[in-house]
Design a protein around this motif. Structure first.
Motif, PDB file in Angstrom:
ATOM      1  N   ALA A  23      49.163  39.183  41.822  1.00 43.33           N
ATOM      2  CA  ALA A  23      48.767  40.310  41.121  1.00 43.33           C
ATOM      3  C   ALA A  23      48.200  39.733  39.566  1.00 43.33           C
ATOM      4  O   ALA A  23      47.312  40.573  39.192  1.00 43.33           O
ATOM      5  CB  ALA A  23      50.178  41.192  40.727  1.00 43.33           C
ATOM      6  N   GLN A  30      40.024  41.462  37.770  1.00 39.87           N
ATOM      7  CA  GLN A  30      39.418  42.912  37.494  1.00 39.87           C
ATOM      8  C   GLN A  30      38.907  43.192  35.979  1.00 39.87           C
ATOM      9  O   GLN A  30      38.002  43.447  35.613  1.00 39.87           O
ATOM     10  CB  GLN A  30      40.552  43.776  37.641  1.00 39.87           C
ATOM     11  N   TRP A  54      48.707  46.167  39.777  1.00 40.89           N
ATOM     12  CA  TRP A  54      48.264  45.493  40.612  1.00 40.89           C
ATOM     13  C   TRP A  54      49.403  44.585  41.697  1.00 40.89           C
ATOM     14  O   TRP A  54      49.150  44.556  42.902  1.00 40.89           O
ATOM     15  CB  TRP A  54      47.324  44.327  40.221  1.00 40.89           C
TER      16      TRP A  54
END
Length: 193
Positions: A23, A30, A54
């Protein structure tokens, strides 16, 4: 289907299954590409840029694999293990007489133009045909996305048409070019039983 999604590897990349342990690395990917992805993605909600989001998304992708709905791969270069530089998703797997899926992908802005996504997608499409035993992989792109158009063409995807107002992305309905690639070696005998 296998209980855990297998990793894939190419000449320069490791394609690892989506897991909640990644994550933080996915969030970093991102955040690095926030502006780069904006034209191609839905407008993100308030939690999108959080590790919690995430972690939950990766758990959802693990569940998709377990239930036979999809597979998500995190791309990492051999020389930079642990740094996510891209994602490829096989989604909407439909069995029965269709035996098809959708393919989605994204690559770090600093990694474009090096042939990395082509290398990764070749492996994932082969995985869809061989491991998942799918007949058809569909991939769609916005008409002005020249990079995706060229990439899919080089990978042997054929244009099948255009869908008007196909997806609501970046605040508006967007047209998409519809493409697919079929498995020439697909054994349809089990479908006739």
């Amino acid at each position: 289907m296998a209980t855990s999604q297998p990793p894939l590897s190419t000449e320069r990349l490791q394609l690892l299954p989506a897991e909640s342990a990644w994550a933080r690395a996915v969030l970093d990917y991102q955040l690095r590409n926030r502006e780069h992805f904006a034209p191609w993605e839905p407008t993100p909600g308030g939690m999108y840029y959080s590790e919690f989001f995430w972690s939950m998304r990766m758990r959802q992708r693990e569940e998709d694999w377990r239930e036979g709905r999809g597979a998500t791969f995190l791309l990492m270069r051999d020389k930079e293990p642990g740094r996510v530089i891209g994602m490829i998703t096989i989604s909407n797997i439909v069995r029965g007489v269709f035996q098809a899926c959708h393919l989605g992908y994204g690559l770090d802005k600093d990694c474009e133009g090096q042939g990395l996504m082509r290398e990764a997608l070749e492996a994932v499409v082969q995985f869809a045909f061989t491991n998942l035993r799918l007949h058809r992989v569909q991939a769609n792109y916005q008409p002005h996305n020249v990079r995706s158009a060229g990439l899919l063409k080089r990978l042997g995807f054929q244009i099948e048409g255009q869908a008007r107002d196909y997806l609501f992305l970046n605040g508006a309905w967007r047209d998409h070019v519809l493409t697919s690639r079929c498995n020439p070696d697909y054994d349809a005998r089990p479908l006739q039983a």
